[in-house]
Design a protein around this motif. Structure first.
Motif, PDB file in Angstrom:
ATOM      1  N   ILE A   1       0.824  -1.211   0.000  1.00 43.63           N
ATOM      2  CA  ILE A   1       0.000   0.000   0.000  1.00 43.63           C
ATOM      3  C   ILE A   1       0.859   1.263   0.000  1.00 43.63           C
ATOM      4  N   ARG A   2       2.179   1.089   0.175  1.00 42.79           N
ATOM      5  CA  ARG A   2       3.116   2.210   0.179  1.00 42.79           C
ATOM      6  C   ARG A   2       2.865   3.132   1.365  1.00 42.79           C
ATOM      7  N   LEU A   3       2.879   2.531   2.535  1.00 39.92           N
ATOM      8  CA  LEU A   3       2.734   3.260   3.786  1.00 39.92           C
ATOM      9  C   LEU A   3       3.899   2.920   4.691  1.00 39.92           C
ATOM     10  N   HIS A   4       4.033   3.692   5.770  1.00 40.96           N
ATOM     11  CA  HIS A   4       5.036   3.350   6.767  1.00 40.96           C
ATOM     12  C   HIS A   4       4.515   2.191   7.600  1.00 40.96           C
ATOM     13  N   VAL A   5       5.387   1.310   8.000  1.00 37.68           N
ATOM     14  CA  VAL A   5       4.971   0.130   8.754  1.00 37.68           C
ATOM     15  C   VAL A   5       4.315   0.518  10.074  1.00 37.68           C
ATOM     16  N   ASP A   6       4.704   1.652  10.678  1.00 32.94           N
ATOM     17  CA  ASP A   6       4.061   2.089  11.922  1.00 32.94           C
ATOM     18  C   ASP A   6       2.599   2.437  11.694  1.00 32.94           C
ATOM     19  N   THR A   7       2.288   3.014  10.534  1.00 35.65           N
ATOM     20  CA  THR A   7       0.894   3.332  10.205  1.00 35.65           C
ATOM     21  C   THR A   7       0.075   2.061  10.099  1.00 35.65           C
ATOM     22  N   VAL A   8       0.610   1.052   9.420  1.00 41.02           N
ATOM     23  CA  VAL A   8      -0.087  -0.232   9.295  1.00 41.02           C
ATOM     24  C   VAL A   8      -0.286  -0.851  10.674  1.00 41.02           C
ATOM     25  N   ARG A   9       0.754  -0.823  11.505  1.00 42.64           N
ATOM     26  CA  ARG A   9       0.669  -1.416  12.834  1.00 42.64           C
ATOM     27  C   ARG A   9      -0.397  -0.712  13.687  1.00 42.64           C
ATOM     28  N   THR A  10      -0.475   0.620  13.558  1.00 45.50           N
ATOM     29  CA  THR A  10      -1.436   1.391  14.353  1.00 45.50           C
ATOM     30  C   THR A  10      -2.875   1.002  14.029  1.00 45.50           C
ATOM     31  N   TRP A  11      -3.225   1.023  12.739  1.00 46.56           N
ATOM     32  CA  TRP A  11      -4.628   0.767  12.379  1.00 46.56           C
ATOM     33  C   TRP A  11      -4.976  -0.702  12.492  1.00 46.56           C
ATOM     34  N   ARG A  12      -4.019  -1.573  12.310  1.00 46.03           N
ATOM     35  CA  ARG A  12      -4.280  -3.000  12.542  1.00 46.03           C
ATOM     36  C   ARG A  12      -4.574  -3.233  14.012  1.00 46.03           C
ATOM     37  N   GLY A  13      -3.805  -2.605  14.882  1.00 44.59           N
ATOM     38  CA  GLY A  13      -4.033  -2.762  16.309  1.00 44.59           C
ATOM     39  C   GLY A  13      -5.340  -2.149  16.763  1.00 44.59           C
ATOM     40  N   ARG A  14      -5.666  -0.976  16.215  1.00 47.86           N
ATOM     41  CA  ARG A  14      -6.933  -0.356  16.608  1.00 47.86           C
ATOM     42  C   ARG A  14      -8.136  -1.217  16.231  1.00 47.86           C
ATOM     43  N   PHE A  15      -8.095  -1.788  15.010  1.00 45.72           N
ATOM     44  CA  PHE A  15      -9.214  -2.638  14.618  1.00 45.72           C
ATOM     45  C   PHE A  15      -9.265  -3.900  15.467  1.00 45.72           C
ATOM     46  N   ALA A  16      -8.111  -4.470  15.780  1.00 46.96           N
ATOM     47  CA  ALA A  16      -8.085  -5.703  16.577  1.00 46.96           C
ATOM     48  C   ALA A  16      -8.698  -5.487  17.957  1.00 46.96           C
ATOM     49  N   HIS A  17      -8.567  -4.280  18.520  1.00 40.37           N
ATOM     50  CA  HIS A  17      -9.069  -4.022  19.863  1.00 40.37           C
ATOM     51  C   HIS A  17     -10.427  -3.321  19.883  1.00 40.37           C
ATOM     52  N   GLY A  18     -10.780  -2.640  18.781  1.00 45.71           N
ATOM     53  CA  GLY A  18     -12.026  -1.876  18.802  1.00 45.71           C
ATOM     54  C   GLY A  18     -12.973  -2.126  17.662  1.00 45.71           C
ATOM     55  N   GLY A  19     -12.619  -2.945  16.695  1.00 49.73           N
ATOM     56  CA  GLY A  19     -13.495  -3.244  15.576  1.00 49.73           C
ATOM     57  C   GLY A  19     -13.651  -2.065  14.626  1.00 49.73           C
ATOM     58  N   LEU A  20     -14.738  -2.078  13.848  1.00 51.41           N
ATOM     59  CA  LEU A  20     -14.969  -1.039  12.847  1.00 51.41           C
ATOM     60  C   LEU A  20     -14.997   0.370  13.417  1.00 51.41           C
ATOM     61  N   PRO A  21     -15.653   0.618  14.580  1.00 57.16           N
ATOM     62  CA  PRO A  21     -15.667   1.990  15.096  1.00 57.16           C
ATOM     63  C   PRO A  21     -14.270   2.550  15.367  1.00 57.16           C
ATOM     64  N   ALA A  22     -13.298   1.682  15.637  1.00 57.92           N
ATOM     65  CA  ALA A  22     -11.947   2.154  15.958  1.00 57.92           C
ATOM     66  C   ALA A  22     -11.220   2.696  14.740  1.00 57.92           C
ATOM     67  N   LEU A  23     -11.746   2.459  13.513  1.00 58.94           N
ATOM     68  CA  LEU A  23     -11.095   2.974  12.316  1.00 58.94           C
ATOM     69  C   LEU A  23     -11.425   4.440  12.066  1.00 58.94           C
ATOM     70  N   ALA A  24     -12.388   4.985  12.799  1.00 59.05           N
ATOM     71  CA  ALA A  24     -12.726   6.397  12.651  1.00 59.05           C
ATOM     72  C   ALA A  24     -11.762   7.259  13.464  1.00 59.05           C
ATOM     73  N   ASP A  25     -11.648   8.523  13.076  1.00 60.35           N
ATOM     74  CA  ASP A  25     -10.814   9.443  13.839  1.00 60.35           C
ATOM     75  C   ASP A  25     -11.388   9.627  15.240  1.00 60.35           C
ATOM     76  N   ARG A  26     -10.510   9.719  16.207  1.00 59.84           N
ATOM     77  CA  ARG A  26     -10.958   9.938  17.568  1.00 59.84           C
ATOM     78  C   ARG A  26     -11.521  11.349  17.729  1.00 59.84           C
ATOM     79  N   LYS A  27     -12.503  11.473  18.592  1.00 60.82           N
ATOM     80  CA  LYS A  27     -13.160  12.765  18.759  1.00 60.82           C
ATOM     81  C   LYS A  27     -12.212  13.783  19.381  1.00 60.82           C
ATOM     82  N   ARG A  28     -12.351  14.996  18.897  1.00 60.88           N
ATOM     83  CA  ARG A  28     -11.558  16.100  19.430  1.00 60.88           C
ATOM     84  C   ARG A  28     -12.494  17.135  20.066  1.00 60.88           C
ATOM     85  N   SER A  29     -11.943  17.892  20.991  1.00 61.51           N
ATOM     86  CA  SER A  29     -12.749  18.933  21.629  1.00 61.51           C
ATOM     87  C   SER A  29     -13.047  20.036  20.623  1.00 61.51           C
ATOM     88  N   GLY A  30     -14.197  20.636  20.730  1.00 63.02           N
ATOM     89  CA  GLY A  30     -14.589  21.708  19.816  1.00 63.02           C
ATOM     90  C   GLY A  30     -15.621  22.603  20.461  1.00 63.02           C
TER      91      GLY A  30
END
Length: 389
Positions: free
Chosen positions: A55-84
Motif C-alpha cells: 500500500i506504500r505506507l510506513h509500517v508504523d501506520t499499518v501497525r497502528t490501524w491493525r491494532g486499533r481494529f483488533a481491539h475496537g473493531g470497525l468503530p476504531a477505524l474512525a478518527d478519535r473525537k476532538r474537543s470543539g
C-alpha cells in the motif's frame, strides 16, 4: 529481543462487507479507504511489512490501524473525537429529528411523498422541536446516521429457488472453475446480452464543443432516425468484445451473434465455450441451451438467476457503451450509429483489460444471509399485524 507479533485479524461477514465497500467505493474518503485496505490485507494473514510495501505506507501506520481494529473493531477505524465548540442542539433534538425523518410525510399530515432537508428543518421549527435550525445541520445529522429520506431505492425479493446454485456457477466460471474443476487453456467464458433500442437522434442544430467557461451544448430538439439493437459477446478473461447490430432482438439475431463468435478462433476449435446469459426471451430456458449445443457442440449455455442480470459482466461493457458512445445521442441515421459502435469495439479491444470482478462466493453467502434476515423480519411483522387484526 524477539520481534513483536502482529495482531491477528478475524472478520465477520458484516465486517468484511463494510470494509470491502469502504476499500473499493468510489466515494470513500482516502483515509477511510487506506484503513479498510490495511484491515482486509491483515485478515488474509499478511505481515505488517508486506502490507506497508503493497500500500506504500510506513509500517508504523499499518501497525497502528491493525491494532486499533483488533481491539475496537470497525468503530476504531474512525478518527478519535476532538474537543470543539459546545453543541448547540441536545441529543434529544437530534433523536427527534431522526425519528421524524423515519416517518413518511403522509403520517405527519404533510402532503409530500418524501422528506427533503429544508422541509424537515421547517417541520422541526413548526413543531417547536428547535427554535431555528438550518437544512445543512439536518443534512449533516442524517448523513452521519446513514439516513437520507429524500432518496429511495426499489428492490425485489429473490424469486429463483435455485438462485445460489446458478449464481455460484457463474461466479465459478469467472474464477475459471466449472463444477469444482479448473478450466483448461482451451476453454473460454463468454458473457453475452443485447442492448435494445439504441436510437439515432438527429439534432436540429449542431452540437457545440466546450469553450471558455462553457460546457458542451447539445440541442434539446431532435428528429428520430429509428433504433437498432446492439448484441455483444464479451470474453471475460481476454477482455475482447465481438458485437453486431440488428434491427431487433430475438432468437435469430442472438444465434447470428453466436455464429459470428463460434466460427472464429480460438472458439471454433476450443474444447468448451461457456456462454453466460440472462433469462431474456432470446436465450431463455432449456430450449435455448439445446439449440445452442445443437448448432455448436462445444458451446455450453449458462443462465444467471432470475432478476440477476448484474451477474453478467457484459452489462459493465454496455454501461461503458452508454456513457462513451450513445450519450449524448447525436446521430444522423442508423448507419452512423452502427459505424460508431463498431469503431468503439476496435478501440476498446486494443487497450481493454479484464474487469476486476470482486464479488465472490463469500460475498454471495453474505448477501443471501442478509436477505434471509430481511425476509424473516418481514414475515414476523406480517404475522404480528395479522394477530393484532
Amino acid at each position: 529481543m524477539p520481534a513483536a507479533t502482529a495482531c491477528p485479524i478475524t472478520l465477520t461477514a458484516s465486517d468484511r462487507h463494510h470494509l470491502k465497500k469502504a476499500a473499493y467505493g468510489h466515494k470513500t474518503e482516502h483515509q477511510a479507504r487506506i484503513r479498510a485496505q490495511i484491515v482486509l490485507h491483515a485478515a488474509r494473514g499478511r505481515s505488517n511489512a508486506r502490507i506497508a510495501a503493497e500500500i506504500r505506507l510506513h509500517v508504523d501506520t499499518v501497525r497502528t490501524w491493525r491494532g486499533r481494529f483488533a481491539h475496537g473493531g470497525l468503530p476504531a477505524l474512525a478518527d478519535r473525537k476532538r474537543s470543539g465548540r459546545p453543541a448547540r442542539f441536545t441529543p434529544v433534538q437530534v433523536a427527534e429529528t431522526k425519528a421524524l425523518a423515519c416517518q413518511l410525510p403522509a403520517e405527519a399530515g404533510v402532503p409530500l411523498s418524501r422528506w427533503s432537508c429544508p422541509e424537515l428543518a421547517a417541520e422541526l421549527t413548526a413543531r417547536g422541536i428547535a427554535d431555528s435550525i438550518s437544512a445543512s445541520t439536518v443534512r449533516r445529522w442524517l448523513r452521519e446516521d446513514a439516513l437520507k429520506p429524500w432518496q429511495y431505492r426499489s428492490w425485489i425479493f429473490i424469486t429463483d429457488p435455485d438462485f445460489r446454485a446458478k449464481a455460484q456457477r457463474v461466479l465459478g466460471l469467472y474464477a475459471r472453475t466449472w463444477q469444482g474443476k479448473p478450466l483448461g487453456a482451451d476453454e473460454y467464458v463468454i458473457s453475452a446480452d443485447e442492448k435494445t433500442s439504441v436510437q439515432a437522434r438527429c439534432r436540429c442544430h449542431p452540437t457545440l464543443p466546450p469553450g471558455r467557461a462553457r460546457a458542451m451544448r447539445v440541442n434539446h430538439t431532435y428528429g428520430r432516425g429509428g433504433a437498432l439493437a446492439y448484441l455483444a459477446a464479451y470474453d471475460v478473461h481476454a477482455a475482447q468484445v465481438s458485437g453486431r447490430c440488428e434491427k431487433t432482438t430475438g432468437i435469430e439475431p442472438f444465434m447470428n451473434l453466436v455464429t459470428q463468435v463460434m466460427s472464429q478462433e480460438p472458439y471454433a476449435s476450443a474444447k468448451r465455450v461457456f456462454w453466460v446469459v440472462d433469462n431474456g426471451s432470446s436465450h431463455r430456458g432449456k430450449r435455448a441451451a439445446d439449440r445452442l449445443s445443437a448448432a455448436f457442440p462445444n458451446a455450453v449455455l449458462v443462465h444467471t438467476p432470475v432478476h440477476a442480470s448484474w451477474l453478467n459482466q457484459v452489462e459493465i461493457f454496455f454501461s461503458a457503451v452508454q456513457r462513451k458512445v450513445v450519450s449524448p445521442n447525436a446521430f444522423t441515421d442508423l448507419t452512423q450509429v452502427g459505424d460508431r459502435l463498431r469503431a468503439f469495439e476496435d478501440r476498446y479491444n486494443a487497450t481493454a483489460q479484464p474487469f476486476q470482478w470482486r464479488f465472490t462466493t463469500s460475498d454471495l453467502d453474505d448477501l443471501l444471509a442478509r436477505l434471509s434476515r430481511h425476509t424473516s423480519a418481514g414475515r414476523q411483522e406480517e404475522s404480528s399485524v395479522a394477530l393484532a387484526a
